[in-house]
Each structure stands twice: as C-alpha cells, then as structure tokens.
Design a protein around this motif. Sequence first.
Motif: not given
Lengths: 489, 332, 164
Positions: B301-302, B304-307, B309
């Motif tokens: 999650i951090g 790949f989707y840090r900004f 999500l």
Amino acid sequence: MNRISIDPITRLEGHGKIDIFLNEDGEVANAYLQVPELRGFERFCVGRQAEDMPNITDRICGVCPEAHHMASTKALDALFHVDPPPAAKKLRELFYSIFFATDHTTHFYALAGPDFVLGPDSPAMERNILGVIKKVGMDVAGKVLKMRHDGHHLIKMIGGRPVHPNWGLPGGVSRGITEEQRLEIEKLGREAVDFARFSLQLFNDIVLANKGYVDLITGGIYTHQTYNMGTVDQNNHVNFYDGMIRVVGPDGKEHAKYHPKDYADYVAERVEPWSYLKFPYLKKVGWKGFVDGVDSGVYKATPLSRLNAADGMATPLAQEEYERMYATLGGKPVHHTLATHWARLVELLYATEHWVELATDPEITSPNFRVLPTEKPDEGVGEVEAPRGTLTHHYWSDERGILTKVNLIVGTTNNNAAINMSVKKAAQGLIHKGTVVKEGLLNTIEMAFRAYDPCMACATHTLPGQMPLEVTLRTPDGEVIDSFQQHLD
Amino acid sequence: MTGKPKLALYWAASCGGCEIAVLGIDERILKVAEAFDIVFWPCVLDGKVRSIEKMADKEIELCLFNGAIRTSEQEYMARLLRQKSKVLVAFGSCAHEGCIPGLGNVATREEIFQISYHDTPSTVNPEGTRPQAETEVAEGTLYLPHFYDTVKTLGQTVEVDYYLPGCPPEPERIWDALTAILTGALPPPGAVIGAQTTVCDECPRTREEKKIKEFKRTWEIIPDPEVCLLEQGIICCGIATRDGCGALCPTVGSPCIGCYGPNEGVQDFGARMMTALASVIDSDDPQEIESIISRGIPDPIGSFYRFSLAHGQLRRCALPLEADTLDATKAA
Amino acid sequence: MSDTFEPKIVAFLCNWCSYRAADLAGTSRIKYEPNVRIIRVMCSGRVDPTFVLKAFSLGADGVMIAGCHPGECHYLEQNYKAMRRYYMLRHTLRSMGMEDDRLRLQWASAAEGVQLAAAINEMIEQVRALGPLNWSANWHENGRRLEALGRLAQEHAEAMEVPA
C-alpha cells in the motif's frame, strides 16, 4: 450567554476557530480556540516502511517539512542504531539552519510585520505586506523576496525539492554537496547574515523606538508566567538540530533537562472534547487547567521559550542581540508573548551565522555522507526544534523495518494550552461592557495567537485584500445587540 | 469593489505546502494580485466564510482548492466553493488523488480516534474523552465537524474543472497553469494540466535493461549515482508518475515517490506500478516470484498507493467486519 | 426464488487456450455454474491489474485470469507476465483486506474443457462461502455525514448572521 465567533481564524496552521463568550456584564467569561481537523498520522503510519517516514511526515506541514524530515531521519538513525558520519551531521545541520532562517523570515515579514510596522489598529486594508512596502519602501520587499528565494533554492539544491525534501536516510543523507555548491551556499549565507542584522535593526527602528508598541509588548494582556521548553547543546546554548531538552520554570530556574528519548517521562497529552488537537503539559507538575504559574503544567515551546531555557546563543552576533533583548526587557525569563517576535529575529541571526560556520567547515564537502545500518531496527526517537517548538518523532518497528507504532508531538501542539490562554486573556483585556467591537480589536486578539507562529505560516506575501468581516453579538433570544461589518459589498 | 475578477484559494485536509508553492512564484505573485481581486485565502488573508456564502453563484472567477476531503466542514466548503466559482481547480495531490492524508484510508475513524486519543504512549486520558460533534461547556455549546471514515478526493465530492498535480506542484508548473487559465489555452474540462509523459523522461540517470532478482530497501545499499535506481533494485515510482518536477528526487539520490500522480492515461497508479515491476522481475518460477515480492515489497500500500490510495479503483482498505454495526450515536 | 448468495465472477480468458477451453466445455455440454461473466482477451498478458481492480470496485465478488500453460503461450512468454502480475495483485489485495480466493490464476489449454469447468465451479463455491464482496460499500459514509453537512450552514448562520 452571548457569543462572538471568529471562523475561520486566518494565518494559522490548518484550520481554527475562536469562540468568545460574554456574560451578562458584558465581560468575557471564556474563550476557546478549537482546531476542527485531524488527519491521523499516528494511525496510518503504522504498517509503513520506516524509510518512507521522512517523506510521509514531510506532509504533516508544508511550511516546515524540513523539520519533520529531520526529526524523522534522526528517529531512523535511532531506530536502526546507526550513527551517521560527522560530515552527514554537519550537512544536515547546515540544511536545517538554512531552512530555519527562511522560515523565520517568512513569519516575521508576512505575519508579524504588518501588525508592528503599521499598527494593530491600522486600517485593515493597509495592514498587510503591501502596506509595509509602502511604509518602508520596495527595498525591504526585495530583500525579503531574495532571502526566501535563496533559502528555497538552497533547500532544493541540497534536499531535492523546495517543499518536501527527499534526502534523509538512517545513517546519513542521500547526497552530499560539491565545492561549487558550497561556494554558493557560503555566499548566500553571508548575505543572509546581513539580512538578519538588517531585520533586527528594522525591529529596533520601528518597534522598539515606538513607546506604544513597547507598552503593548510589555503590557499585562499578553503576558503569561508559564514554563518554557527548548533544546540546548552541551554549553546550554540554543541548538535547533540536536541536544538535550531543557525546561525552565516561570522563575527561570531549571525544572528538567533530559535526553529526547525520555520525553514520555516529562510530557503528557490531554484530550478536550471541543478540539481535535491535544493539549500537552508537564507530567511532573500535572494538569491544573488553563492557568499560569509554577504549579500548572502548562508550558510553551516558542523562540522566546528557547531563549529563556538556554544560557545564551552559540554565535557571537546573536549572543549580543540575546543580551540586548534581555537587558531591554528587564532580565530573564521574559514572559511577554509578543516579545516572541524579537526572539525569533535573534534566532534568525543565529541560524544565518551558523549557516556560514557550517558552510565553511572543511568537512562539509566530504564524500563520506552515509553509512549503511547493520543492526535490526526496533525503536527510536528523533527530535529537533521546529521553528514553532520542540518536535518529537517516536517509531517502533518490526525487524523488517515496518512500523508497528508511531507517536508524534508536533511543535505547535506543545503550545495549544498556552495559545488558548493567550487568546482568552487578550479577549478579557480588550472586551468589556460597552466595548464597541471593531475589526481592529479582533485583530488585536488575533495577535495573541499569531506570536506563536502557528505552523501554517503563509509565505512571502500577505496580499492586499478587502478582508470581509462581520461580527454579531446576539442575546440568547437571537436579538442583535451590536454588529460590525466591513467589505461585504 | 474593484471590478477585477475574483480569485479564491482554499485548503481542506492538506499541509500548506501548496500555499508555499504558490508563493514560490516569487515576484510574479504581485502580477496575480494585480490581475485578480483575492477574496478568500484563509492562510494569507482574513476573509470569512460568511462572505462567500453570500456571494452569487459563479461570482468567483477562479478557485484553487487544495486538500482532500475528510470532514464535513471540508465537504461543505468544497460544495460551497463549487457553487460560487466559475472554474474550480483541484490544486495539488491532495485534491487530485488524496495524497498523504489519503493514507488514512487504511483505517477508520474509530481506529484513528482510538490511537490518537487513547493509545499513544504520551496520551493521558483516564476518562476516555474524545472530540465530540457538540460539547456543552459552562458558557454554551461548542461544535466540531464530523470526521469521515474515508478520505475523498475533490473530484469524488464535486465536479472539478481542472487538476493540477504534484505534492506540491512545482512553482514553474503553477505559473504555467495560471498563464494557461488566464489566456484560455486549456485542455478539455476535467483534464489534468500537466505533462503527458513520465518522470523517467527527465531523469538524468542512465538506463540499460532492468532485470531484478531482488528489490532493495533504500537503507540496504548505497546506489550508483549515475545508474537508474530501479535497475539497481530500488523501487522508484518514476515509471508510473507524471513528469512535471524534472526528476528532482533521483537527482539527489532518492527514488521518486510518485507525488505527481499517474501519468496521462493511467487510471490506477498502483496498478501501473504493479504491472511495471512485474515486468522487470527476472524469474519464471512461482515460488521465487512470490518470495521476491514479499521480501522486497513488505508494504504494497505504501509503495504503490503512497499518494493515490483515495483515487485508486479500490479507494481504501476493507473496513473491519464490525463496521456494519458502527454505532451512529458515537462521537464525531 | 432462493436467497442463496450468487457470486458474480468476472473471468478474463485468453483467446488461444482458455477461451477455447470454455468453448469446448460448451460444445461438449459440460456444465458449469452460470455465475461467470467471461471477457475474451487475446492473451492473459493483456490483463492489466487495473481490469481486476475495476471489476472488484464495480461489484465483482471474484475475478479469474485464465491463460495458456507456462511454455505454451501463443505470444511466447506473456503468460509469465500474467503470473507475476497475479502475485503482485494477490500481495497487494491481501494487505487491503481482500481474501486470496477471490482472485484466481488458472492455466487451461484448448483441450481442457473439463478441467476449466471444474476450476470455475470450484472458484464459485469458494467465493460463495466467502460471501458477497460489495467492495464499494467500504467507502459509503454512515448517515451522520448528511446530517453534519446540513448543520454547518445553520451553525454559520447562527454564529455569524448579519441583520437586514
């Protein structure tokens, strides 16, 4: 009870609103500064990679991301039990000094400047940076712009981006500086020292030479006798980057001096149901309410607090100014909230002098700016002085370096109780039965929180605006007793 | 009243970096002040909400709105400013895709409150006090906005005319966008005002071929400063990220973290990262592949989707099962 | 009408192998449950993780990706890409709270109509046991949001109203 709502408060970190309640005698019964937002960093950082934290916590604040980046990076050093090489520490401290100087410039000229250069009761339309320029000349604005531009330019050069650097690692930093860069940093640093001296002279000429302002600063409505907290080096001099945390009492005597990793033994956070922001206080003294005094755990962590908590400044010109300030205001400690603006300029001077010191350090261009951690991570605390107060990051992780727990005590948070008290005292001092509520009066109340430089400072310019404003006093039945409005057309 | 077109800037769940970035255009801000009547900018000016509420619809020419939406007050302001503005720009990563506040979507309001107000080691709260929507104090009632379970982007809340990506957008890109808006040289409504290529295009590092046997955490190696970071095993989001910054982070030795959001045409940033990294893993053996992934990417999650999500197809983590029975009378 | 939960499974089948296997199951009258919505792609390597995520966000309870056996891909190696993407997706979806059984990677050659039908049926039962996913319900706020929004306008009017 009648209520005056100021919503939103402006020129404050994030959002805030003030509610002032008046009793039947028209006196202020109480005032509350509510913070109506929360983002939840202490929860959503759980599960994240430790090395992401300097970048994630950058986004706690876009004015002082460098402070979070640095506290976070130091927390990573502690988490991984790795000691960066000396050159890395110097580079970090150089970067940090540049940032500090830039941030203090921004606050003083954009936020504090108009109130003092033009006066708290001056027409709202003029009480901004353009009014300042008109009064003191375009030269001043050009210097301020240059200082800010230079500062962000160097932050970008060293740390990657002008806002939200991406540079800190456990064990060092991701890149050093070349000699060419060092020369530019040194040159701009010397110009910055001149700018800091100029700023102090400006303060002298415009504020200290004006009896009205001196009375305002030393007057009772802006004075609170609380504890003060700051970080000091081994000589008990103010240091922004590293040292021990020192707390002094209202009488100036040392109450505690501790290593940042022990912060939880000294500071506790309290919750009130009317604000999303918590209220730290000194644990060993205890929470006695929103009151002054040696028996109340309320403390401040501001530039003035740092100077109160230290024995002096580590650089010569700043030390002179430090001594002059205390001599003028009647000795240590100083409890006049508005004197924080003066203390901020003393710190500005120290930051620029230290910038030059580090820029001319023989090790500063060393290629040895990083070592790799060799131990498994588990727990670590990183602390720095943010411009607005002591900043602490505390991380726990598993052996893969994935965070399992996070605790943050952010600069402005330290001052939450004191800010509330300052707003209430100012309101009580300014609003009485029969007082005609005017815009200037409200601004004078706002000056009470503005001195703390709440984290969300605007940057270079306040802009000309018509400041639409309305205030209504109503009885509990809704009947209007007084109202004031401007620029609603 | 000056007769100049009105400009408003507002911040929701954000950090203030966008304000600093706007002012990073230096002296040109005075040109903006000359061209516009700035009616609302809580960071900088003393405007109050009430005056905006009284404006006519579309009275504000341009509104630059930064910040994600996670409380009722922020949603209210988004709707209000949409109503009163001709052109509404989602300014910066928070408004565009949720940004770091969007990471709150790994949790719920209850979980955030539990940690913030009860569980952190320095919190002392024996009565279990929590922020309330309404608090009765001796003098009257105090109100706080409702805190949502899920962070929304501006585009998920109201209709947005343009998006300006970046955390924050670099000052030069801001100036480009302001110029485009003032001269009418704009893409179709709903578009992102930005580059149409990835960070890799401007990155100074050399690229050969990427064949990764092992992903490295940034503290595990000291990378070669001239060679592509991904090639060396460090996860660099430049491959999925829209350009605009000039590859500033790789220039100082740090991997791109993706703050400009997905490149043009990419709907889900994390999906693009997943597929790009899948392409460079140098293995055809299922067990080896699984091991490379789980060891090297412990926080997908951090990473790949840090900004992004809140903006991704799935928007958030699954709510805990008890969520269906969340008590509606609980605190704000 | 029974109230047993009927899962909605989206299946991406590659043109050369798995889609033909499904065809074969059809022409051979091999039954498989009707819960599957088949989308034909030229290759399992065509399946972008976005398709999978989109399917879940729009209401799918499960997603299958089916392709040629390793070594038999019509386009040589793209099924290996599909395999790596599958592991990436599974790793990510796990951390987001989704059960592993909702995403399945299945190899099926053109001749394997029986095997594909069996795999589909197995997946349907696994997903049925897990229950509906209803992913978009995760981001619906409870009713307090609308109440809070309505209250704000009133609060501003009370605290800051200007008399006529």
